[in-house]
Write a protein that holds these residues in place. Structure first.
Motif, PDB file in Angstrom:
ATOM      1  N   PRO A 366       0.814  -1.211   0.000  1.00 51.71           N
ATOM      2  CA  PRO A 366       0.000   0.000   0.000  1.00 51.71           C
ATOM      3  C   PRO A 366       0.850   1.265   0.000  1.00 51.71           C
ATOM      4  N   ASP A 367       0.477   2.210  -0.864  1.00 53.50           N
ATOM      5  CA  ASP A 367       1.239   3.459  -0.999  1.00 53.50           C
ATOM      6  C   ASP A 367       0.304   4.656  -1.104  1.00 53.50           C
ATOM      7  N   LEU A 368      -0.842   4.552  -0.444  1.00 50.81           N
ATOM      8  CA  LEU A 368      -1.818   5.629  -0.512  1.00 50.81           C
ATOM      9  C   LEU A 368      -1.355   6.843   0.280  1.00 50.81           C
ATOM     10  N   GLY A 369      -0.565   6.610   1.295  1.00 54.78           N
ATOM     11  CA  GLY A 369      -0.007   7.692   2.084  1.00 54.78           C
ATOM     12  C   GLY A 369      -1.091   8.536   2.719  1.00 54.78           C
ATOM     13  N   THR A 370      -0.890   9.850   2.632  1.00 57.62           N
ATOM     14  CA  THR A 370      -1.826  10.771   3.275  1.00 57.62           C
ATOM     15  C   THR A 370      -2.838  11.344   2.288  1.00 57.62           C
ATOM     16  N   GLY A 371      -2.766  10.855   1.053  1.00 51.49           N
ATOM     17  CA  GLY A 371      -3.678  11.372   0.033  1.00 51.49           C
ATOM     18  C   GLY A 371      -5.066  10.752   0.164  1.00 51.49           C
ATOM     19  N   LEU A 451     -23.274   2.402   2.738  1.00 47.07           N
ATOM     20  CA  LEU A 451     -23.843   1.062   2.620  1.00 47.07           C
ATOM     21  C   LEU A 451     -24.830   1.081   1.457  1.00 47.07           C
ATOM     22  N   ASP A 452     -24.571   0.268   0.465  1.00 46.76           N
ATOM     23  CA  ASP A 452     -25.396   0.186  -0.741  1.00 46.76           C
ATOM     24  C   ASP A 452     -25.609   1.560  -1.370  1.00 46.76           C
ATOM     25  N   GLY A 453     -24.507   2.326  -1.437  1.00 43.36           N
ATOM     26  CA  GLY A 453     -24.532   3.614  -2.114  1.00 43.36           C
ATOM     27  C   GLY A 453     -25.058   4.757  -1.294  1.00 43.36           C
ATOM     28  N   VAL A 454     -25.430   4.499  -0.038  1.00 43.49           N
ATOM     29  CA  VAL A 454     -26.013   5.539   0.806  1.00 43.49           C
ATOM     30  C   VAL A 454     -25.045   5.853   1.940  1.00 43.49           C
ATOM     31  N   LEU A 455     -24.773   7.152   2.157  1.00 43.32           N
ATOM     32  CA  LEU A 455     -23.883   7.558   3.232  1.00 43.32           C
ATOM     33  C   LEU A 455     -24.510   7.239   4.581  1.00 43.32           C
ATOM     34  N   VAL A 456     -23.774   6.479   5.420  1.00 34.31           N
ATOM     35  CA  VAL A 456     -24.316   6.081   6.718  1.00 34.31           C
ATOM     36  C   VAL A 456     -23.479   6.617   7.887  1.00 34.31           C
ATOM     37  N   THR A 457     -22.255   7.078   7.571  1.00 35.91           N
ATOM     38  CA  THR A 457     -21.418   7.603   8.665  1.00 35.91           C
ATOM     39  C   THR A 457     -20.339   8.519   8.105  1.00 35.91           C
ATOM     40  N   THR A 458     -19.966   9.499   8.933  1.00 34.37           N
ATOM     41  CA  THR A 458     -18.853  10.390   8.589  1.00 34.37           C
ATOM     42  C   THR A 458     -17.972  10.505   9.842  1.00 34.37           C
ATOM     43  N   VAL A 459     -16.694  10.206   9.694  1.00 31.00           N
ATOM     44  CA  VAL A 459     -15.786  10.204  10.850  1.00 31.00           C
ATOM     45  C   VAL A 459     -14.602  11.116  10.556  1.00 31.00           C
ATOM     46  N   PRO A 460     -14.485  12.229  11.288  1.00 35.80           N
ATOM     47  CA  PRO A 460     -13.322  13.108  11.111  1.00 35.80           C
ATOM     48  C   PRO A 460     -12.034  12.370  11.465  1.00 35.80           C
ATOM     49  N   GLN A 461     -10.956  12.736  10.784  1.00 36.72           N
ATOM     50  CA  GLN A 461      -9.670  12.069  10.985  1.00 36.72           C
ATOM     51  C   GLN A 461      -8.608  13.097  11.384  1.00 36.72           C
ATOM     52  N   ALA A 462      -7.569  12.548  11.905  1.00 39.00           N
ATOM     53  CA  ALA A 462      -6.434  13.401  12.287  1.00 39.00           C
ATOM     54  C   ALA A 462      -5.499  13.506  11.075  1.00 39.00           C
ATOM     55  N   ALA A 463      -4.623  12.524  10.941  1.00 38.95           N
ATOM     56  CA  ALA A 463      -3.689  12.539   9.816  1.00 38.95           C
ATOM     57  C   ALA A 463      -3.342  11.107   9.458  1.00 38.95           C
ATOM     58  N   PRO A 464      -4.286  10.331   8.848  1.00 37.22           N
ATOM     59  CA  PRO A 464      -4.009   8.949   8.489  1.00 37.22           C
ATOM     60  C   PRO A 464      -2.936   8.858   7.407  1.00 37.22           C
ATOM     61  N   ASN A 465      -2.219   7.751   7.459  1.00 36.16           N
ATOM     62  CA  ASN A 465      -1.165   7.502   6.468  1.00 36.16           C
ATOM     63  C   ASN A 465      -1.167   6.012   6.151  1.00 36.16           C
ATOM     64  N   VAL A 466      -1.703   5.676   5.001  1.00 33.90           N
ATOM     65  CA  VAL A 466      -1.818   4.263   4.634  1.00 33.90           C
ATOM     66  C   VAL A 466      -0.682   3.934   3.682  1.00 33.90           C
ATOM     67  N   ALA A 467       0.342   3.342   4.237  1.00 31.80           N
ATOM     68  CA  ALA A 467       1.505   2.956   3.437  1.00 31.80           C
ATOM     69  C   ALA A 467       2.260   1.883   4.204  1.00 31.80           C
ATOM     70  N   GLY A 468       2.912   1.004   3.473  1.00 29.81           N
ATOM     71  CA  GLY A 468       3.654  -0.069   4.124  1.00 29.81           C
ATOM     72  C   GLY A 468       4.327  -0.949   3.092  1.00 29.81           C
ATOM     73  N   THR A 469       4.868  -2.065   3.577  1.00 33.67           N
ATOM     74  CA  THR A 469       5.635  -2.952   2.705  1.00 33.67           C
ATOM     75  C   THR A 469       4.793  -4.059   2.088  1.00 33.67           C
ATOM     76  N   GLY A 470       3.545  -4.209   2.608  1.00 32.02           N
ATOM     77  CA  GLY A 470       2.665  -5.214   2.035  1.00 32.02           C
ATOM     78  C   GLY A 470       3.109  -6.642   2.356  1.00 32.02           C
ATOM     79  N   PRO A 471       2.510  -7.603   1.670  1.00 32.23           N
ATOM     80  CA  PRO A 471       1.449  -7.338   0.686  1.00 32.23           C
ATOM     81  C   PRO A 471       0.089  -7.187   1.359  1.00 32.23           C
ATOM     82  N   LEU A 472      -0.751  -6.368   0.752  1.00 39.78           N
ATOM     83  CA  LEU A 472      -2.126  -6.280   1.207  1.00 39.78           C
ATOM     84  C   LEU A 472      -2.811  -7.610   0.902  1.00 39.78           C
ATOM     85  N   LYS A 473      -3.499  -8.147   1.914  1.00 40.30           N
ATOM     86  CA  LYS A 473      -4.257  -9.376   1.718  1.00 40.30           C
ATOM     87  C   LYS A 473      -5.744  -9.049   1.567  1.00 40.30           C
TER      88      LYS A 473
END
Length: 516
Positions: A366-371, A451-473
């Protein structure tokens, strides 16, 4: 005295001799000379007279006379008049002194000609009249077609049996329907009935002869396609089995995905017909995010698995698969295929075993980072029990993962790790198919759960960073179980951008239109 009758028309020589003999006196008789009789000029007997005298020696002589009887009438003139005697008698138009026919004056003393009752050279018959249709026509030919005389039941008669000259050999005017095949006709059965093998335009009953017969919708007499009536005698239209110039194909049906689709284009992405393997097909070459040129609705940039194949290899259908992640691999007892996925397509099928061995290896670090990013998937057959089922995750990317049961609670999905604040989508982890979508928008710094195309929740975030060496399973995380045995996952997508709520709705609509 003897009296003689003078025959009529005797020669004068014989008459004179006879008269001399009659004038001589009888031997020993005192008689006077006999009178002479004169025959009539018209052959009747003439009157005669005799004179007698008596004398004696002692007396004077006396004389007396008596009238004699006239001679017998003479015979009449020569033979009676007759045809052939050389003399034209009353009732004869000619008499050439013979009874030969055909020499100008025939044996009945009429001029050699048709209608004189004598059959002569050039005549087949001669009934002595100029009446037609009585067995012998006015031109002295036997009544019949081809004798040059139009009689009952004949429309014409040109005196020959040549066809196509205006009057055919059956004495009908040259035309379609007269039972004679002439130039420009394929057949002629003598009627104007269609669909009997020879149609009313004298062409063989068939599509393309210009006559609409049984089994034909139209017939314009040509084999030109797309002119309103095609070469199979159906109205020009998609689905009539004839590919017109504006059609790529036409297999005569409205079935899609059989090689020629219902819009008469070859089955392929970009023909406007959604078929197997396509999320969408807008029929254009605009590679936008709604329907891509690969016919995927909102085609992801990073990962996209449909699980429609067989074996252990799963192609990554994303627009730009990460290097080395062009294909995913099924590990252990995890399989793909069947018909439990969306649109009765394939899906990945859980084994219910540890993800140490059983999972889908994306080969992606994963290399999504902070984007911004978005992750969406369909799931079904997720049971409620004490086992945590991880739909995806990577222990090497700050424990980025999604699961159900445990702290998530039954029937719910929870997204956590990677610096995220937990985000729940309740009711998504159930037995029937549902589509769950998580969207992180870096501009609003929030995660949105759908859920099924309908917004059911909104959660504010701080500063997520999705990145790592993998592999994503996928269907797995670490050594945890990915899904219960028989649990299904389909349409797994990872975007490198935040989908809008409209796009999420479009995605659900496109992938749920043929829900199993």
């Amino acid at each position: 005295m003897r009296t003689f009758q003078r025959p009529g028309r005797r020669s004068h020589t014989k008459l004179a001799t006879l008269l001399v003999l009659l004038a001589a006196p009888a031997c020993g008789d005192d008689g006077g000379s006999g009178g002479s009789g004169t025959g009539g000029d018209d052959g009747t007997g003439g009157s005669g007279s005799t004179t007698s005298s008596t004398s004696s020696s002692s007396t004077s002589s006396t004389s007396s006379s008596t009238t004699g009887q006239g001679g017998e009438g003479g015979q009449g003139g020569g033979p009676a008049p007759a045809c052939g005697d050389g003399a034209v008698d009353p009732g004869e138009t000619c008499d050439d002194g013979n009874r030969t026919d055909g020499d100008g004056c025939d044996s009945n003393c009429t001029m050699t000609d048709c209608g004189n009752t004598i059959v002569t050279t050039g005549e087949a018959c001669d009934d002595g009249n100029a009446v037609d249709d009585d067995g012998c026509d006015s031109n002295c030919t036997v009544t019949g077609c081809g004798n040059g005389v139009v009689t009952a039941a004949e429309a014409c008669d040109d005196g020959n049996l040549v066809d196509d000259d205006g009057c055919d050999s059956n004495c009908t005017t040259t035309a379609c329907g007269n039972d004679i095949v002439t130039s420009g006709e394929d057949c002629d059965d003598g009627n104007l009935v269609d669909d009997d093998g020879c149609d009313s335009n004298c062409t063989t009953t068939a599509c393309g002869n210009g006559i609409v017969t049984a089994g034909e919708v139209c017939d314009d007499g040509n084999a030109v396609e797309g002119d309103g009536c095609d070469s199979n005698c159906t109205a020009s239209a998609c689905g009539n089995g004839v590919a017109a110039p504006t059609e790529g194909c036409d297999d005569g049906n409205a079935v899609d995905g059989d090689g020629c689709d219902s819009n008469c284009t070859v089955t392929a992405c970009g023909n406007g017909i959604v078929t197997t393997g396509e999320d969408c097909d807008d029929g254009d070459a605009i590679d936008d995010n709604t329907c891509s040129n690969d016919c995927y609705v909102l085609q992801p940039e990073a990962l996209y698995y449909k699980f429609d194949g067989t074996g252990t290899t799963v192609p990554n259908l994303a627009m730009s698969p990460p290097a080395g992640a062009e294909n995913a691999t099924l590990m252990g007892g995890v399989t793909q295929g069947g018909s439990g996925g969306m649109c009765s397509s394939g899906s990945v099928i859980g084994s219910g075993l540890s993800a140490s061995t059983d999972y889908v290896d994306t080969a992606w670090a994963p290399d999504l980072g902070t984007g911004s990013w978005s992750i969406s998937f369909w799931a079904s057959g997720i049971s409620v029990n004490g086992t945590l089922y991880y739909i995806f995750g990577d222990t090497n990317s700050a424990s980025f993962r999604c699961f159900t049961n445990g702290v998530a609670g039954p029937n719910n999905w929870i997204l956590r790790g990677g610096g995220l604040t937990d985000t729940y989508v309740n009711g998504g982890a159930i037995d029937t198919p549902t589509m769950t979508t998580f969207v992180y928008d870096s501009t609003t710094n929030a995660v949105y759960g759908y859920l099924d195309g309908v917004l059911v929740t909104t959660v504010p975030q701080a500063a997520p960073n999705v990145a790592g060496t993998g592999p994503l399973k996928v269907i797995g995380y670490g050594s945890n179980v990915g899904a219960p045995a028989g649990g299904l996952l389909d349409e797994f997508r990872v975007y490198r951008r935040a989908l809008t709520s409209t796009e999420v709705g479009q995605l659900f609509a496109a992938t749920s239109s043929c829900m199993p």
